[in-house]
Design a protein around this motif. Sequence first.
Motif, PDB file in Angstrom:
ATOM      1  N   MET A 137      10.677   9.531  10.111  1.00  0.00           N
ATOM      2  CA  MET A 137      10.180   9.262   8.605  1.00  0.00           C
ATOM      3  C   MET A 137       9.821  10.382   8.242  1.00  0.00           C
ATOM      4  SD  MET A 137       7.539   6.223   9.566  1.00  0.00           S
ATOM      5  CE  MET A 137       7.724   4.840  10.650  1.00  0.00           C
ATOM      6  N   THR A 138      10.348  10.646   7.105  1.00  0.00           N
ATOM      7  CA  THR A 138      10.335  12.074   6.287  1.00  0.00           C
ATOM      8  C   THR A 138       9.070  11.864   5.482  1.00  0.00           C
ATOM      9  OG1 THR A 138      11.234  10.953   4.166  1.00  0.00           O
ATOM     10  CG2 THR A 138      12.884  12.107   6.234  1.00  0.00           C
ATOM     11  N   ILE A 139       8.525  13.256   4.913  1.00  0.00           N
ATOM     12  CA  ILE A 139       7.475  13.140   4.278  1.00  0.00           C
ATOM     13  C   ILE A 139       7.562  12.675   3.021  1.00  0.00           C
ATOM     14  CG2 ILE A 139       8.251  15.650   3.252  1.00  0.00           C
ATOM     15  CD1 ILE A 139       4.424  14.532   4.245  1.00  0.00           C
ATOM     16  N   GLU A 140       8.841  12.553   2.488  1.00  0.00           N
ATOM     17  CA  GLU A 140       9.043  11.872   0.838  1.00  0.00           C
ATOM     18  C   GLU A 140       8.774  10.475   1.226  1.00  0.00           C
ATOM     19  OE1 GLU A 140      11.185  13.969   2.545  1.00  0.00           O
ATOM     20  OE2 GLU A 140      11.384  15.660   1.205  1.00  0.00           O
ATOM     21  N   PHE A 141       9.063   9.810   2.370  1.00  0.00           N
ATOM     22  CA  PHE A 141       8.640   8.462   2.689  1.00  0.00           C
ATOM     23  C   PHE A 141       7.344   8.178   2.543  1.00  0.00           C
ATOM     24  CE2 PHE A 141       7.487   5.083   5.693  1.00  0.00           C
ATOM     25  CZ  PHE A 141       7.866   3.971   5.102  1.00  0.00           C
ATOM     26  N   TRP A 142       6.435   8.885   3.387  1.00  0.00           N
ATOM     27  CA  TRP A 142       4.935   8.870   3.473  1.00  0.00           C
ATOM     28  C   TRP A 142       4.371   9.101   1.995  1.00  0.00           C
ATOM     29  CZ3 TRP A 142       3.297   6.276   7.402  1.00  0.00           C
ATOM     30  CH2 TRP A 142       3.927   6.409   8.496  1.00  0.00           C
ATOM     31  N   ILE A 143       4.791  10.162   1.128  1.00  0.00           N
ATOM     32  CA  ILE A 143       4.250  10.279  -0.048  1.00  0.00           C
ATOM     33  C   ILE A 143       4.575   8.971  -0.982  1.00  0.00           C
ATOM     34  CG2 ILE A 143       4.344  11.922  -2.161  1.00  0.00           C
ATOM     35  CD1 ILE A 143       4.786  14.144  -0.194  1.00  0.00           C
ATOM     36  N   THR A 144       5.870   8.667  -1.058  1.00  0.00           N
ATOM     37  CA  THR A 144       6.212   7.671  -1.549  1.00  0.00           C
ATOM     38  C   THR A 144       5.516   6.336  -1.481  1.00  0.00           C
ATOM     39  OG1 THR A 144       8.539   8.590  -1.955  1.00  0.00           O
ATOM     40  CG2 THR A 144       8.118   6.285  -2.605  1.00  0.00           C
ATOM     41  N   SER A 145       5.244   6.383  -0.131  1.00  0.00           N
ATOM     42  CA  SER A 145       4.500   4.926   0.352  1.00  0.00           C
ATOM     43  C   SER A 145       3.186   4.843  -0.230  1.00  0.00           C
ATOM     44  CB  SER A 145       4.678   4.740   1.626  1.00  0.00           C
ATOM     45  OG  SER A 145       5.984   4.481   2.286  1.00  0.00           O
ATOM     46  N   ILE A 146       2.599   6.161  -0.188  1.00  0.00           N
ATOM     47  CA  ILE A 146       1.195   6.179  -0.484  1.00  0.00           C
ATOM     48  C   ILE A 146       1.084   6.001  -2.071  1.00  0.00           C
ATOM     49  CG2 ILE A 146      -0.787   7.897  -0.519  1.00  0.00           C
ATOM     50  CD1 ILE A 146       0.196   8.889   1.996  1.00  0.00           C
ATOM     51  N   ILE A 147       1.933   6.540  -2.793  1.00  0.00           N
ATOM     52  CA  ILE A 147       1.998   6.676  -4.253  1.00  0.00           C
ATOM     53  C   ILE A 147       1.924   4.896  -4.624  1.00  0.00           C
ATOM     54  CG2 ILE A 147       3.064   7.049  -6.357  1.00  0.00           C
ATOM     55  CD1 ILE A 147       3.688   9.835  -5.070  1.00  0.00           C
ATOM     56  N   VAL A 148       3.134   4.531  -3.982  1.00  0.00           N
ATOM     57  CA  VAL A 148       3.433   3.037  -4.657  1.00  0.00           C
ATOM     58  C   VAL A 148       2.382   2.029  -4.103  1.00  0.00           C
ATOM     59  CG1 VAL A 148       4.765   1.054  -3.964  1.00  0.00           C
ATOM     60  CG2 VAL A 148       5.919   3.258  -4.321  1.00  0.00           C
ATOM     61  N   THR A 149       1.533   2.486  -3.026  1.00  0.00           N
ATOM     62  CA  THR A 149       0.476   1.531  -2.485  1.00  0.00           C
ATOM     63  C   THR A 149      -0.581   1.761  -3.411  1.00  0.00           C
ATOM     64  OG1 THR A 149       1.412   1.527  -0.160  1.00  0.00           O
ATOM     65  CG2 THR A 149      -0.589   0.741  -0.542  1.00  0.00           C
ATOM     66  N   ALA A 150      -1.152   2.989  -3.443  1.00  0.00           N
ATOM     67  CA  ALA A 150      -2.229   3.361  -4.238  1.00  0.00           C
ATOM     68  C   ALA A 150      -2.197   2.939  -5.689  1.00  0.00           C
ATOM     69  CB  ALA A 150      -2.691   4.623  -4.122  1.00  0.00           C
ATOM     70  N   THR A 151      -0.978   2.696  -6.259  1.00  0.00           N
ATOM     71  CA  THR A 151      -1.084   2.486  -7.635  1.00  0.00           C
ATOM     72  C   THR A 151      -1.573   1.035  -7.703  1.00  0.00           C
ATOM     73  OG1 THR A 151       0.929   3.565  -8.043  1.00  0.00           O
ATOM     74  CG2 THR A 151       0.546   1.941  -9.586  1.00  0.00           C
ATOM     75  N   PRO A 152      -2.724   0.910  -8.731  1.00  0.00           N
ATOM     76  CA  PRO A 152      -3.280  -0.458  -9.110  1.00  0.00           C
ATOM     77  C   PRO A 152      -2.263  -1.698  -9.345  1.00  0.00           C
ATOM     78  CG  PRO A 152      -4.401   1.135 -10.110  1.00  0.00           C
ATOM     79  CD  PRO A 152      -2.989   1.812  -9.596  1.00  0.00           C
ATOM     80  N   GLY A 153      -2.486  -2.670  -8.662  1.00  0.00           N
ATOM     81  CA  GLY A 153      -1.765  -3.953  -8.926  1.00  0.00           C
ATOM     82  C   GLY A 153      -2.337  -5.157  -8.552  1.00  0.00           C
ATOM     83  N   THR A 154      -1.753  -6.254  -8.191  1.00  0.00           N
ATOM     84  CA  THR A 154      -2.362  -7.522  -8.125  1.00  0.00           C
ATOM     85  C   THR A 154      -3.182  -7.348  -6.714  1.00  0.00           C
ATOM     86  OG1 THR A 154      -0.306  -8.399  -7.049  1.00  0.00           O
ATOM     87  CG2 THR A 154      -0.644  -8.774  -9.476  1.00  0.00           C
ATOM     88  N   GLY A 155      -2.447  -7.040  -5.632  1.00  0.00           N
ATOM     89  CA  GLY A 155      -3.184  -6.692  -4.461  1.00  0.00           C
ATOM     90  C   GLY A 155      -4.324  -5.835  -4.539  1.00  0.00           C
ATOM     91  N   ALA A 156      -4.476  -4.742  -4.909  1.00  0.00           N
ATOM     92  CA  ALA A 156      -5.247  -3.733  -5.123  1.00  0.00           C
ATOM     93  C   ALA A 156      -6.717  -4.520  -5.702  1.00  0.00           C
ATOM     94  CB  ALA A 156      -4.949  -2.405  -5.568  1.00  0.00           C
ATOM     95  N   LEU A 157      -6.151  -5.271  -6.791  1.00  0.00           N
ATOM     96  CA  LEU A 157      -7.473  -5.731  -7.701  1.00  0.00           C
ATOM     97  C   LEU A 157      -8.092  -6.666  -7.153  1.00  0.00           C
ATOM     98  CD1 LEU A 157      -8.599  -6.096 -10.718  1.00  0.00           C
ATOM     99  CD2 LEU A 157      -6.793  -7.603 -11.164  1.00  0.00           C
ATOM    100  N   PHE A 158      -7.314  -7.658  -6.010  1.00  0.00           N
ATOM    101  CA  PHE A 158      -7.854  -8.776  -5.601  1.00  0.00           C
ATOM    102  C   PHE A 158      -8.602  -8.272  -4.450  1.00  0.00           C
ATOM    103  CE2 PHE A 158      -7.754 -11.626  -1.924  1.00  0.00           C
ATOM    104  CZ  PHE A 158      -8.088 -13.082  -2.625  1.00  0.00           C
ATOM    105  N   THR A 159      -8.422  -7.160  -3.837  1.00  0.00           N
ATOM    106  CA  THR A 159      -9.031  -6.637  -2.681  1.00  0.00           C
ATOM    107  C   THR A 159     -10.261  -6.027  -3.261  1.00  0.00           C
ATOM    108  OG1 THR A 159      -7.061  -6.069  -1.275  1.00  0.00           O
ATOM    109  CG2 THR A 159      -9.124  -4.841  -0.796  1.00  0.00           C
ATOM    110  N   VAL A 160     -10.489  -5.204  -4.393  1.00  0.00           N
ATOM    111  CA  VAL A 160     -11.482  -4.547  -4.981  1.00  0.00           C
ATOM    112  C   VAL A 160     -12.219  -5.855  -5.365  1.00  0.00           C
ATOM    113  CG1 VAL A 160     -12.178  -3.435  -7.215  1.00  0.00           C
ATOM    114  CG2 VAL A 160     -10.456  -2.563  -5.704  1.00  0.00           C
ATOM    115  N   ALA A 161     -11.846  -6.721  -6.107  1.00  0.00           N
ATOM    116  CA  ALA A 161     -12.555  -7.790  -6.617  1.00  0.00           C
ATOM    117  C   ALA A 161     -13.609  -8.692  -5.504  1.00  0.00           C
ATOM    118  CB  ALA A 161     -11.950  -9.090  -7.211  1.00  0.00           C
ATOM    119  N   ALA A 162     -12.597  -8.754  -4.197  1.00  0.00           N
ATOM    120  CA  ALA A 162     -13.318  -9.366  -3.196  1.00  0.00           C
ATOM    121  C   ALA A 162     -14.491  -8.611  -2.683  1.00  0.00           C
ATOM    122  CB  ALA A 162     -12.212  -9.542  -1.965  1.00  0.00           C
TER     123      ALA A 162
END
Length: 213
Positions: free
Chosen positions: A1-26
């Motif tokens: 796994m490249t560093i680019e993969f980890w950086i991209t995964s973190i950016i995509v996951t950390a970007t606010p979306g429906t899952g993040a909003l649901f988790t924060v609300a819960a």
Amino acid sequence: MTIEFWITSIIVTATPGTGALFTVAAGLNRGIRAGLIAAVGCTLGIIPHLVLALSGAAAVFAASPVAFGVLKWLGVAYLLYMAWGTWRQTGVLAPDTDEADGADESAPMTGPSSGKVIGNAVLVNLLNPKLTVFFFVFLPLFVDTGADGAVLEMAILGAAFMVVTLLIFAVYGVCAAWLRRYVVGRPVVMAWIGRVFAASFVVLAVMLALTQQ
């Protein structure tokens, strides 16, 4: 796994979306346990999209306007349903106002069961057609699709993406639960927080409705 993969995964996951909003609300409405359970549920909601990507069915899905449209409008309807329940402070994200500051987090979670929280969290990510397209486009960028073992490598990358999702969403849930101690027991504040989350679900529903294949 490249560093680019980890950086991209973190950016995509950390970007606010429906899952993040649901988790924060819960986490904010029901405490740390609900936030962590929501994080697990949202992570599990990734599995169907990963399976589609590994099987090649995502290509067919991405090319089918009908399939994309059906899933998109189901997602819109579900987000509006979540918005309505959050606005009325009912359902899986209803505030648990029985807890006081310093309450024992090891006590059983009142209100909706863990299974119901997980079920709703899974639906939040399952009814997201863009996530399937994302897996179909994103994973192959880091895999030599013509090499032997490409499917296994994609599965490993997908599992790593799920781990990143779980960790980041868990942080969201825990931080939201920590903030909760400052607002629990204040009905007016909790009501306004619920309205903000409801409005956010509506905004996400509108954005999804305007999404083109």
